[in-house]
Write a protein that holds these residues in place. Structure first.
Motif, mmCIF file in Angstrom:
data_model
loop_
_atom_site.group_PDB
_atom_site.id
_atom_site.type_symbol
_atom_site.label_atom_id
_atom_site.label_comp_id
_atom_site.label_asym_id
_atom_site.label_seq_id
_atom_site.Cartn_x
_atom_site.Cartn_y
_atom_site.Cartn_z
ATOM 1 N N ALA A 60 47.025 40.715 113.073
ATOM 2 C CA ALA A 60 45.636 40.969 112.662
ATOM 3 C C ALA A 60 44.732 40.004 113.422
ATOM 4 C CB ALA A 60 45.492 40.782 111.154
ATOM 5 N N LYS A 62 41.758 39.442 113.622
ATOM 6 C CA LYS A 62 40.636 38.799 112.942
ATOM 7 C C LYS A 62 40.953 37.352 112.544
ATOM 8 C CE LYS A 62 40.683 41.923 109.619
ATOM 9 N NZ LYS A 62 41.935 42.671 109.871
ATOM 10 N N ASP A 81 46.539 44.582 115.467
ATOM 11 C CA ASP A 81 45.701 45.257 114.477
ATOM 12 C C ASP A 81 44.274 44.763 114.683
ATOM 13 O OD1 ASP A 81 44.335 45.953 112.104
ATOM 14 O OD2 ASP A 81 45.193 44.243 111.036
ATOM 15 N N ARG A 147 44.116 54.060 102.807
ATOM 16 C CA ARG A 147 44.276 52.693 102.279
ATOM 17 C C ARG A 147 44.289 52.716 100.745
ATOM 18 N NH1 ARG A 147 42.183 47.299 104.257
ATOM 19 N NH2 ARG A 147 42.184 45.998 102.402
ATOM 20 N N LEU A 159 41.396 41.735 98.385
ATOM 21 C CA LEU A 159 40.661 42.724 99.179
ATOM 22 C C LEU A 159 40.495 44.063 98.459
ATOM 23 C CD1 LEU A 159 42.596 41.691 102.329
ATOM 24 C CD2 LEU A 159 40.131 41.516 102.150
ATOM 25 N N HIS A 190 46.779 46.296 101.427
ATOM 26 C CA HIS A 190 46.785 44.857 101.693
ATOM 27 C C HIS A 190 46.869 44.186 100.334
ATOM 28 C CE1 HIS A 190 45.841 40.886 103.010
ATOM 29 N NE2 HIS A 190 45.700 41.264 104.265
ATOM 30 N N SER A 193 44.974 38.371 100.637
ATOM 31 C CA SER A 193 45.332 37.315 101.581
ATOM 32 C C SER A 193 45.768 36.052 100.839
ATOM 33 C CB SER A 193 44.133 37.014 102.479
ATOM 34 O OG SER A 193 44.583 36.531 103.716
ATOM 35 N N GLN A 194 46.761 35.391 101.416
ATOM 36 C CA GLN A 194 47.324 34.158 100.824
ATOM 37 C C GLN A 194 47.836 34.451 99.414
ATOM 38 O OE1 GLN A 194 48.006 31.524 102.399
ATOM 39 N NE2 GLN A 194 48.217 29.847 100.991
ATOM 40 N N GLY A 231 48.858 39.389 104.330
ATOM 41 C CA GLY A 231 48.919 38.670 103.054
ATOM 42 C C GLY A 231 49.937 37.557 102.996
ATOM 43 N N PHE A 232 50.882 37.511 103.932
ATOM 44 C CA PHE A 232 51.909 36.455 103.903
ATOM 45 C C PHE A 232 51.217 35.083 103.833
ATOM 46 C CE2 PHE A 232 55.716 38.884 105.285
ATOM 47 C CZ PHE A 232 55.097 40.084 105.630
ATOM 48 N N GLU A 266 50.696 43.972 109.087
ATOM 49 C CA GLU A 266 49.522 43.439 109.799
ATOM 50 C C GLU A 266 49.324 41.961 109.471
ATOM 51 O OE1 GLU A 266 46.334 45.620 108.084
ATOM 52 O OE2 GLU A 266 47.274 47.547 108.420
ATOM 53 N N PRO A 267 50.270 41.101 109.790
ATOM 54 C CA PRO A 267 50.115 39.692 109.432
ATOM 55 C C PRO A 267 49.056 38.994 110.282
ATOM 56 C CG PRO A 267 52.054 39.989 110.802
ATOM 57 C CD PRO A 267 51.496 41.360 110.544
ATOM 58 N N GLY A 268 48.232 38.194 109.637
ATOM 59 C CA GLY A 268 47.246 37.399 110.366
ATOM 60 C C GLY A 268 47.526 35.923 110.155
ATOM 61 N N ARG A 269 47.183 35.464 108.953
ATOM 62 C CA ARG A 269 47.282 34.034 108.623
ATOM 63 C C ARG A 269 48.645 33.422 108.938
ATOM 64 N NH1 ARG A 269 44.303 31.695 104.611
ATOM 65 N NH2 ARG A 269 43.797 33.770 103.808
ATOM 66 N N TYR A 369 41.332 31.913 110.137
ATOM 67 C CA TYR A 369 40.016 32.053 109.497
ATOM 68 C C TYR A 369 39.250 30.721 109.521
ATOM 69 C CZ TYR A 369 42.569 36.167 108.026
ATOM 70 O OH TYR A 369 43.339 37.304 108.026
HETATM 71 C C1 LIG Z 1 43.097 45.250 107.045
HETATM 72 C C2 LIG Z 1 43.642 43.875 107.156
HETATM 73 N N1 LIG Z 1 44.852 43.701 107.734
HETATM 74 C C3 LIG Z 1 45.392 42.475 107.883
HETATM 75 C C4 LIG Z 1 44.723 41.356 107.459
HETATM 76 C C5 LIG Z 1 45.371 40.016 107.663
HETATM 77 O O1 LIG Z 1 45.682 39.454 106.451
HETATM 78 P P1 LIG Z 1 46.425 38.058 106.339
HETATM 79 O O2 LIG Z 1 45.705 37.122 107.224
HETATM 80 O O3 LIG Z 1 46.319 37.726 104.905
HETATM 81 O O4 LIG Z 1 47.847 38.287 106.772
HETATM 82 C C6 LIG Z 1 43.462 41.477 106.817
HETATM 83 C C7 LIG Z 1 42.759 40.294 106.333
HETATM 84 O O5 LIG Z 1 41.692 40.321 105.789
HETATM 85 C C8 LIG Z 1 42.902 42.777 106.670
HETATM 86 O O6 LIG Z 1 41.718 42.960 106.100
#
Ligand SMILES: Cc1ncc(COP(=O)(O)O)c(C=O)c1O
Length: 410
Positions: A60, A62, A81, A147, A159, A190, A193-194, A231-232, A266-269, A369
């Motif tokens: 992710a 973002k 993503d 979703r 979310l 989703h 997050s966290q 969300g991890f 879709e892992p981000g954090r 973030y």
């Molecule tokens: C659609 C979507 N995918 C993935 C993520 C990434 O989430 P995380 O950072 O909690 O893994 C987010 C975070 O807001 C999101 O909105």
């Protein structure tokens, strides 16, 4: 707080700050400075893959839209993503094929959809009829994911209050899509997050699989995609369920379906939280009614934006002490940012040795973030990012004037 985790973070931060690359970057740019280690991103990705080998991970973007992160993950075969055209452009700049990119923002400008389609992106997320209608007449290979919303009051960001639908509305959207000839390939969610709750995560998977089965029977269709979102959780100042623990909980629920479903995450954090360390300087000191205050050259309107937006409690270490210098007695201190705003407080009870103006302070686990949500409030510039690799002797410096981003080591 966990003293074992904090000791680990101390040792990691000390090791990083002792490297030639970190020293060179700090000598060159001063503070504030974010030190980014792509190796840590790769390590997290490999752990995720080992824990859930049948899942197609899409980073992710973002969480940290940084070229070094994208390059590290792309090189290891990760997919991406994106939530905006701008994030898509960043990924595409790296020559990543659009079949490795999904667009998961449930609300998109029509022009953004056109642009993403033109770039070859084919997987999108929707959660309402208006968004569904934007895909009428789209190419036949476009696949939509509906979703779903699962309440996660224990997540730092729930979310589900902004996006997603319940099972009844999801079924209605599938029916409308079928009537209009739009291809719904599956579902996404989703969990928040966290979210440090593997059972909640596993329940969301189970509930989604049950819904998919029910809708398959009702509509006589076969879904092909299950997207379990992000969300991890990351371990900031307290331990959380590890990738391995989460993987062990999710694997038995997901694996039996892996032969017939494309399972996406879709892992981000979790991929980037640990890859950046923020180094700041003390710029001011004051004795107030509640004790000593230290003012740093970065704060909650900058890289510490995660404090306000996400209730992160960053660790704050005195660098002198980390590097083995004798330090005086410690005291509980308040650590604040540099702006003229009273909410710009980074930590209320930090146990610190006596510091002087100019002393360095470091916060680990500052990758997710942080830089991406920083602002220019008070006219401040964004904190530069220096890419550092352990054990590499000399910096090759290149400055990107747009982002004021610095590669100390490629
Ligand atoms: C659609 C979507 N995918 C993935 C993520 C990434 O989430 P995380 O950072 O909690 O893994 C987010 C975070 O807001 C999101 O909105």
């Amino acid at each position: 707080m966990s003293s074992e985790l904090i000791d680990l973070r101390r040792r990691e931060t000390a090791a990083l700050l002792s490297t030639d690359a970190a020293r060179a970057a700090l000598a060159l740019h001063g503070t504030p400075l974010l030190l980014l280690s792509p190796e840590r991103v790769r390590r997290q990705y490999r752990r995720l893959r080992a824990a859930l080998p049948f899942v197609l991970f899409h980073y992710a973007v973002k969480a940290l839209a940084d070229d070094a992160v994208i390059a590290a993950l792309a090189g290891d075969g990760c997919c991406f993503d994106v939530a905006t055209g701008e994030e898509l452009a960043i990924v595409r700049r790296h020559g990543i094929d659009s079949d490795r990119v999904i667009h998961t923002h449930p609300i998109k400008k029509p022009t953004e959809i056109e642009e993403a389609l033109a770039q070859g992106v084919r997987t999108f997320v929707i959660d309402n009829e208006t968004e569904l209608a934007k895909f009428e007449g789209a190419p036949a290979d476009v696949r939509l994911l509906v979703r779903l919303a699962y309440r996660s009051p224990h997540a730092k960001s729930d979310l589900s209050t902004k996006f997603g639908v319940g099972p009844v509305e999801a079924g209605r959207l599938v029916g409308i899509a079928r009537a209009r000839g739009i291809h719904v390939a599956g579902f996404s969610f989703h969990v928040g997050s966290q979210l440090d709750d593997p059972d909640r995560f596993a329940d969301a998977v189970t509930e989604t699989l049950a819904l998919m089965h029910a809708l398959e029977c009702e509509h006589g269709v076969r879904f092909t995609v299950l997207d379990i979102g992000g969300g991890f959780p990351a371990a900031y100042d307290a331990p959380v369920a590890s990738i391995e623990v989460l993987g062990a909980r999710l694997r038995p629920v997901l694996e039996p379906h892996a032969h017939r479903l494309e399972i996406i995450a879709e892992p981000g954090r979790i991929l980037v939280a640990e890859c950046m360390t923020l180094v700041t300087s003390v710029v001011g000191i004051a004795e107030r009614g509640d004790g000593r205050w230290y003012y740093l050259d970065d704060g909650v309107y900058g890289s510490y934006s995660n404090v306000v937006a996400e209730d992160v409690h960053p660790l704050v270490f005195a660098v002198r002490e980390l590097l083995g210098a004798d330090t005086d007695a410690h005291r509980w201190s308040t650590v604040a940012g540099p702006t003229c705003d009273s909410t710009d407080v980074v930590a209320r009870e930090a146990m610190l040795p006596d510091l002087a103006v100019g002393d360095l302070v470091a916060s680990p686990v500052m990758g997710a973030y942080t830089a991406v949500t920083a602002s220019r409030f008070n006219g401040r510039t964004l904190t530069p990012i220096a890419v550092v690799g352990f054990g590499m002797p000399h910096p090759a410096v290149a400055v990107d004037p747009v982002r004021e981003r610095v590669d100390a080591l490629a």
